[in-house]
Structure formats: C-alpha cells, structure tokens
Design a protein around this motif. Structure first.
Motif: not given
Lengths: 279, 669
Positions: A186-187, A253-254, A259, B43-44, B197, B200, B244, B247-248, B251, B255, B258, B287, B315, B436-437
């Motif tokens: 994925x990365x 994504x925001x 969505x 992550x891997x 990985x 979902x 979501x 999910x976010x 994610x 991130x 990462x 934001x 942000x 934002x969602x």
C-alpha cells in the motif's frame, strides 16, 4: 483510408477538432466449441485528449480485452477504435502499455531497458540524443542513480517506475496502464499513484487505466468507467470525478463528494453488479 | 477469568549478519476473547506477521509468551491453524485430497466414514463441490484460498490465524471471500486473528483492529473497537454513520506512521533566537472558518513580528488528529475545541492524563445545529418539534453527528437536547464524525443532523441537504469555542515562546474582529492551505447574512464569529468550570473535587494578562458571577456540584480528587 461513418467521429464543436480517441460500438466475440462467447458488447466511449480515464469492474468483465483493442493487440469483432480519426489496426508506439508484471528484460539494466525502446522507435536519432531521452525519463521517475541496476536488483515499485519511464520515453499519445500497481504494497502504491499524477500533469498524456481499487480511481481519474459483469459486458455507468487539480490525497479525501462517489461506486460493484467468484 | 488468548509482554528480536540484533516487537500485550475477530494492521515490516507466527507457535519470542486457554504456546499445533497468502496447497493433490490429508492426519482416531463426512462437509462449506476433484493448478486464486480455509477449519482449530489471506487477490475478488469468511466465522463462532493491509477488510470483518507502529520495536499503537452489529453486510457497514470516521482514523494512523519513518531522519531541534527559547513552531489547526486567527497571524507576518520566525501551520483532518499531534509532541501548539485542554488534562475517555495549558481563547460562537431535509419536511422547526418527531417514531433511531467528545458542539448539542427532556444517549444516538465528513454523511442519510462549525452548516444548506435549526447564539451567546492548547511541559520549557505566541495570536484576533478586514480574511480562508472551501460558504455568517435554509430570509449575525471584542480572548475560569460540569455530566471525564486547582493550572491567566498588557489591550477577567444558557437554568460557580446534582438528565457522575502529577499510581484502599 476508411471513411468515418459514425456520428461520434464528427468534429467536436467545442474544440473544432475531431474527437481524440473513440471506441465506437465495439464488441468482442470468441468462437468456442459450444457456440460463440460474447466478451464485450456494444461499448462506446469517447476520450478527450489529456484525459485520465479509469476502468473498473470485476475480474472477467473484459476490461483488459477492451484496452487491448485500444493498444491494438486485439481487434474488435464488431465496431472500431479510432485515435485521431485513424482506425487502430495494430500495436504502435503512439499507444504504450504498462502491465502489472513489469515485463522488463531481466538481463538488461534499467537504462538499457529504456534505451532499447527509444532506439527501436527513434532509430534515426543520434546515440547522444537517445541517451539523453533515456536519462531524462529515468530522472523523471527518480531512478537516475539506479540506472545501472538490473530488474532483479530493483524493488517492485522501482521496476514499475522503469516501465512507466520506458513507456513515456517513446512519447506515446495514449498511455495504457493495466492494473499497474496491483502487485505493490500500500505505501509504495500510494507513492506511485502520486508520482503518476505528477508525470501525467507534466506530460499531458492521455491515460487509460484499469484498476480494482476505487480509491485509486477517485484520486487519479477524470472519469471512472464502471463495467457490468461478463459475458457480454458493457459500460454500466460512467462517474465524473470532478476534484480540482492538482490533486492531493488528503484534500480529495476530505471532500464530502469523495464519500458520495465512493459509496456510489461500491453500490454499483457490490450490489447492482455483485460478482460471485464461483467459476 | 483470563482471556482465551493472552499475548503477554512479548518481545521479538532477530540476529543480524553484522552480529547486532534487530528488535522487531517490543512489549506486546493483547488479550483476545473467545469468538472474537481481531485484525492486526500496520505497514510492511511492522512485525504483524511475526506476532501472528508467535501466536501460532511457529516462532518463539525472546521475552514474554502467549497463552491459549491458560496454557503456554510453545510449538505449532492443530488447535491453531494458519492460512497463508500463498495458499500452500500440495499441487499434485485435488481439492478433496488436500483437505483429507489434514483430516486423516489430525483426526486419525476417528472412523474413516466420519473423516470422509468431515472432508465433504468442508468442501460444501466453501462452496467448492463442483471443483472437488480439481488440482490447485486448475483453480483461480480465490478458489485456492477457499481450499486452504476449508483445510484449516476441517480439523476444528480453536484459533484460526490468517496472514494476509486475500492479499494476492484483486480488491474485487477479495470481497466475495471476505463475505464467505465472515459468514463461516459467525456460524462456527470462530476466534480469528488476521493480519491485513486492507483497511476496509479490517473494518468489515473485525470486532477489534489492533494497529502496530512501525518497526523496529513495534508496539500496539492504537486499538479500534468496531461497533457494527452482526451479522454484517458490506453495504450496510459502509453506510454506518461511523464508518468513514473510523476509516479515516485508521488511514490517519497509518499515514502518521509513514511520516514518522521519514521524520526520524530529520529530527527537529529547537532553534533559540530573538530572546525566545524556540522560534520554529509547528501549529495544528482544523480547516474551519474559525481558524482565521492562525491564518491571519501567519499571512500578515504577526508570528514573525513577535520573533517566531519559522512557524508552520499543520492542517489536520480531525480533532482526534490534533490530540494525537499534541500528545505525541509532533505539534508544538494547536487550535483546540474549548473542552479539550481540560479534558486532556483530566484524561479523556480513560486515556492517561496529558496536562495541557491554554493562554487564550481564539474564538467564540461560530457553530450551528443542522438537521436533515427530511426532518424539515416532517415539519420540524423547533426543539419541541424535534422532540415530537422523536416521540412519534420511537422505533426509529435518530443519529446526530458531533466533532469530538470534548467539543462545545458535543456539550452544547447535548445541553440543548436535554433541555427538551431528550436524553442524548438514550433517545438518540450521537456519533463522532470529523467535520469534513459531516455533509456527505448527512446527504447519504446515515445521520439525521449534526452540530459543527462553519463552513459545514452553510455547505449543507447550499447543497440542500439540511437546514439550520439553531445557531449557538440561540443557545449561549459568546461561549468559548476554540482555545490555544499547549502541553504544560512545553509551556514550562519555553515560557517566552509561549508568551510571544499568545501575543501574536491576540493581535491576529483583534485584526479578525475588525470587519473591514473580513473580506480579505474570507478570501484567505478559501485558499486550499486553510479551509479550502467555496468562498460563499465561508462568507456566510462571517461576513454575509446567515442563511439557515429554512425559508426565512438570511439574517446578519454580527457576533456569529467573535474573535476579540468583549474580552473574547480571556480564558475565563468560570467558563472552564461550566465545561468541567458538562464533561462530568456526560461521563466524558470525572468531576475534579479540586476543580479550583485544575482550572488554575489549565487556564493560564498570567500568560494572557502579560500578553494583553504588552500589547496595551484590556487584560481583565470577566466577573465571577452566575450565568444561564437559553433555558434559564442558573449556573452558580460557587456550587458546581449542586448544579450537577440538580440536572435531571445526566450519566453517573464521578467526583474525584484529581492528582494531575501522579496519574498512573492508584493505590487501592
């Protein structure tokens, strides 16, 4: 020279040009011992120059067959594919394909793999010119330092970068990507998606890309073509992906629209055209 | 009773060719209940497969151990079956023979007829009857993986371990197998641990998602409880109001991991200059229209003016991300929702307390409660109407979104509902959803409304997805909304920097409340570096008359975004105390018996005063007097506990002496 018969091939009034790439009522049928097998039926799609189009659908829906008819590896049973008003009858350097499995020559270095392509398409250029083109494209994918490495010494992501560099070094009009990042973690996949966006913006190349990944399609494409299931697969729906460019993953994504589009595509793939893996 | 599987203080290390050792896992603790489905995500190279192998008994940890039903796992065994990504079927055997091999070996004590039945039954379970006599080479990847699942389950393991079982399949083929696995796990009440990985996939299948940090020395960074009811169905799960948001969150974790990898290379060091201890700051914001003071301080050079030469505004996608940024020390300072400094200091939702200080309020008001079009069409125009609608449909669950437990949006929405005798936890369902969602979730019908800041209410109104039933001016005009939050330890280490930061932002707030500047600021906020929304949505309320989308003409709300006037920036202690009562009322934190100490420690009046005096601004704190919100219930700051006790709708209230400095030590009496 064949004559253009279809309405789709008329000059686009907004540009004054004939449409760039036209898939005109294309079907693909294979004869089998038990009768003919219709893979694709009546596919029509017009792609603008510089557009990024993703194609999604369950396995066996004929996505690869469709793109093979654009690359010229296969011919439609009915209908025709046109690129800048010319019918596509065979593969050519104006339509380059990148596959999931890299297809690099394992005994040649990254540099040599690209050079080979450049040389075969531009045989009249000088060696210095061809080397410059090769280097420029290695640099574009950030692999100048690995130029002398052979595929066996490169990671999956690096190999796929070489393939993209090789394809673009030939200055194709259309870049065809057949699930290019499906084999990557994925990365690395995300990194390559972002790199591809940048390269696409710089080269202004038209891209047709097969993917199984809705998020990938939403990030990259201008339009997402969703295929119904085979046999006799066709285009079920085309989603416009209107996020402003240049795109950035977290910005995309925001957006509330992200969505909505994602749920719409999920609904298409998992409810309206759900697919059972029972062969 | 101990858990079904206990992973107890497990470390794993490998010897490297150069003689050193690589620590893959460090101090992993995890308990898994019988029948639970747990995913390991990361992550891997984060060691998730290593951990799975230790549970399987395929590898021995260098420290700690694993218990299965109270017994130590020391070697592989048929009670723990593993399914690998690459199927590992014997290529010369058919589907039936591959499964039979396992059954005949492990269950050799059973009569042949019984073993035969077990094999056939498992062929049916994975729907491979039509392919029972085929060899692996004749099967698709998905079918091969079904064979290995059937083989694993045929010998009735106590624990099914799956190592990226669907990783080799394309995302769409994967879905069919996930559905099948989910069904089998449910029917057979399996206990499963799966490495994946795929976010979902983890959300669809798991009861809990265990997220590991990057190696070396990986540890459990966060565990997410997945609340979707079973049996689950893919599209229903995706349409859950929290889908979501969860999910976010995942994610975001991935991130961060990462980026942490990349950050390790360039560790930031404090640069001291201009008489300040640190002039390079990373400041987090979400934001929203009311991030204006931060944007103005940056763009109008106010940070620079006060010596803060290298300020980066980061942000962030959610308030949870702000909490993570501050507690992980990634951020020096952040815009926070008003309840956050106190809630973090007390320990939010069972987390360890992180002492936070605030030297100023950044903004007041600016929120609204938006309800869905369908409630509008049902005639809901007031809180009383909403109550009527809920009472008339007792079997329908109504869900409203809020942005964070410690946000004023949550506290005030709850207060508003409770004022109409609606219990926000029993009569409705409140879901935490990043701002934002909100609109997308509302549009898809997964929530019935939300309480959030701008531009999200105006967005919903303009998209015809909802209407504003109340703004916070209707509830509590002038309430604190966003604060500047900083770790206490940081504030003690960099006091001059803290003061300079408050000065810069005070000037920015003053600038924001000069309406002549609003046009310029709205355009600034519309840029993608800040809010990145359509200018019209930002102008609403901030500059232009506010359209509620309820058919009434838009109305000019001069105090809708209040940044400076009327002592707006003072971190008033009385307001802090009201927030403490509401956090306790809804069980978000305990109520500190030593509330005076706690508030003094968090609301740093001395910093605010020093900054205000230096800028020649008024530095007084509002009077310490009783006040009331829209419903008229008087809040008397001299007796918060009586106030709490007098509230009819509340959760069980814990009143405790809170010792911020020794959070971990709890001595049982």
């Amino acid at each position: 020279m064949q004559t253009l018969s279809n309405a789709d091939l008329r000059v686009d009034p907004s540009t004054g040009q004939p449409p760039f790439l036209v898939i005109d009522n294309v079907s693909k049928v294979y004869p089998t011992p038990t009768g003919s097998y219709v893979v694709l039926e009546g596919i029509s799609l017009t792609v603008r120059e510089g557009e990024f189009v993703c194609v999604i659908g369950h396995s066996g829906c004929g996505k690869s067959t469709l793109l093979d008819m654009v690359s010229g590896f296969r011919q439609p049973t009915e209908g025709q594919v046109w690129l800048e008003s010319q019918p596509i009858t065979q593969p050519g350097p104006d339509r380059m394909v990148v596959f999931q499995n890299y297809s690099l020559l394992p005994w040649k270095t990254a540099f040599e793999n690209i050079y080979l392509g450049v040389h075969s398409v531009f045989p009249d250029k000088s060696k210095a010119e061809k080397e410059a083109i090769t280097r420029e494209h290695l640099e574009m994918v950030g692999l100048l330092e690995s130029a002398h490495k052979k595929p066996g010494q490169l990671s999956g992501g690096m190999k796929q970068r070489v393939c993209i560099a090789r394809a673009l070094a030939l200055r194709p009009k259309v870049l065809i990507l057949d699930e290019p990042f499906g084999a990557l973690d994925p990365i690395t996949r995300e990194e390559l998606q972002e790199e591809l966006l940048k390269i696409w913006a710089e080269h202004q190349v038209t891209v047709l890309m097969i993917t199984h990944d809705i998020d990938e399609a939403l990030l990259l494409s201008d339009r997402l073509v969703m295929m119904t299931n085979g046999p006799a697969a066709t285009i079920g729906e085309i989603l416009d992906i209107p996020f402003p460019r240049p795109r950035n993953r977290s910005r995309v994504m925001e957006s509330p629209l992200y969505y909505e589009l994602r749920n719409h595509a999920l609904d298409f793939l998992y409810r309206r055209f759900a697919h059972d893996d029972v062969e | 009773m101990t858990a079904f599987v206990v992973v107890d203080h497990v470390d794993q290390a490998f010897r490297l060719p150069n003689g050193q050792s690589y620590v893959a896992l460090k101090n992993i603790n995890l308990e898994i209940q019988k029948g639970e489905f747990v995913s390991l995500l990361g992550h891997s190279g984060c060691g998730k497969s290593t951990l799975l192998n230790i549970i399987a008994g395929l590898a021995k940890p260098v420290a700690g151990g694993v218990l299965l039903e109270g017994r130590q796992v020391t070697q592989p065994g048929p009670d723990r079956m593993v399914v690998f990504q690459n199927y590992s079927l014997l290529p010369w055997l058919t589907v039936r023979q591959n499964i039979a091999l396992a059954v005949n070996k492990v269950m050799r004590h059973l009569p042949a007829a019984e073993r035969h039945d077990i094999v056939e039954q498992h062929i049916d379970m994975v729907k491979l009857r039509h392919a029972a006599d085929k060899r692996p080479g004749q099967l698709s990847g998905g079918m091969k993986q079904r064979v290995s699942i059937a083989r694993a389950l045929s010998i009735r393991p106590k624990l099914l371990l799956l190592d990226e079982p669907f990783g080799a399949l394309d995302a769409l083929t994967r879905s069919g197998l996930q559905d099948q696995l989910m069904q089998i796990a449910q029917t057979h009440e399996l206990t499963c641990v799966m490495v994946t990985h795929d976010v979902d996939e983890a959300l669809l299948l798991s009861d809990r998602i265990v997220m590991l940090t990057n190696g070396p020395e990986s540890y459990v960074g966060q565990i997410i409880d997945v609340p979707f009811a079973r049996p689950r169905e893919r599209l229903n799960v995706v349409n859950h109001p929290n889908y979501y948001a969860l999910r976010s969150e995942i994610v975001y974790f991935l991130n961060q991991q990462k980026q942490a990898k990349q950050r390790k290379v360039k560790q930031t060091v404090a640069i001291a200059r201009n008489g300040l201890e640190k002039i390079n700051l990373e400041i987090g914001f979400v934001p929203l229209t009311d991030c204006a003071p931060l944007a103005v301080a940056q763009e109008k050079g106010l940070f620079q003016k006060h010596g803060l030469e290298q300020v980066t505004l980061s942000r962030e996608p959610s308030w949870k991300a702000i909490v993570e940024g501050i507690t992980s020390k990634r951020l020096d300072a952040a815009q926070m929702v008003a309840g956050m400094p106190l809630a973090l200091t007390l320990g939010l939702e069972g987390n360890a307390p992180t002492p936070i200080v605030t030297g100023m309020v950044l903004s007041r008001n600016g929120n609204a409660i938006t309800l869905s079009r369908s409630l509008y069409e049902a005639g809901v125009r007031s809180l009383a109407d909403l109550k009527g609608a809920l009472v008339n449909h007792p079997h329908q669950t109504h869900t409203l979104g809020v942005v964070h437990p410690a946000s004023m949006q949550n506290l005030m929405l709850r207060y508003w509902l409770a004022a109409a005798d609606l219990d926000p936890d029993r009569d409705l369902n409140l879901a935490i959803i990043p701002p934002p969602q909100m609109v997308a979730t509302l549009k898809s019908g997964n929530i019935d409304g939300f309480c959030a800041g701008e531009p999200w209410n105006s967005y919903a109104v303009n998209e015809k997805a909802g209407y504003v039933i109340a703004t916070d001016l209707d509830l509590w005009m002038g309430h604190p909304e966003k604060m500047l939050g900083i770790r206490e330890e940081w504030a003690n280490q960099y006091p001059e920097t803290h003061l300079a930061l408050v000065k810069a932002l005070l000037e920015a707030c003053e600038y924001c409340d000069d309406r002549r500047n609003r046009e310029e600021i709205a355009e600034l906020l519309a840029k993608p570096d800040y809010v990145g929304a359509q200018l019209d949505y930002i102008r609403a309320g901030f500059l232009d008359p506010y359209d509620r989308g309820d058919g009434n003409p838009p109305e000019l709300l001069l105090r809708f975004n209040q940044f400076h006037v009327d002592m707006a920036n003072c971190p008033s202690r009385v307001e802090g105390l009201w927030i403490l009562t509401q956090l306790a009322r809804w069980g978000i934190t305990a109520f500190p018996r030593n509330w005076v100490d706690v508030i003094d420690r968090v609301n740093r009046m001395e910093v605010y005063r020093a900054a205000a005096q230096a800028l020649d601004l008024p530095d007084t704190e509002p009077n310490r007097s009783s006040f009331a919100l829209f419903d008229g219930t008087v809040f008397n700051p001299d007796d918060p506990i009586a106030y709490l006790n007098g509230l009819p709708i509340k959760r069980e209230i814990r009143v405790e002496e809170v010792n911020i400095d020794q959070p971990a030590v709890v001595v049982a009496a």
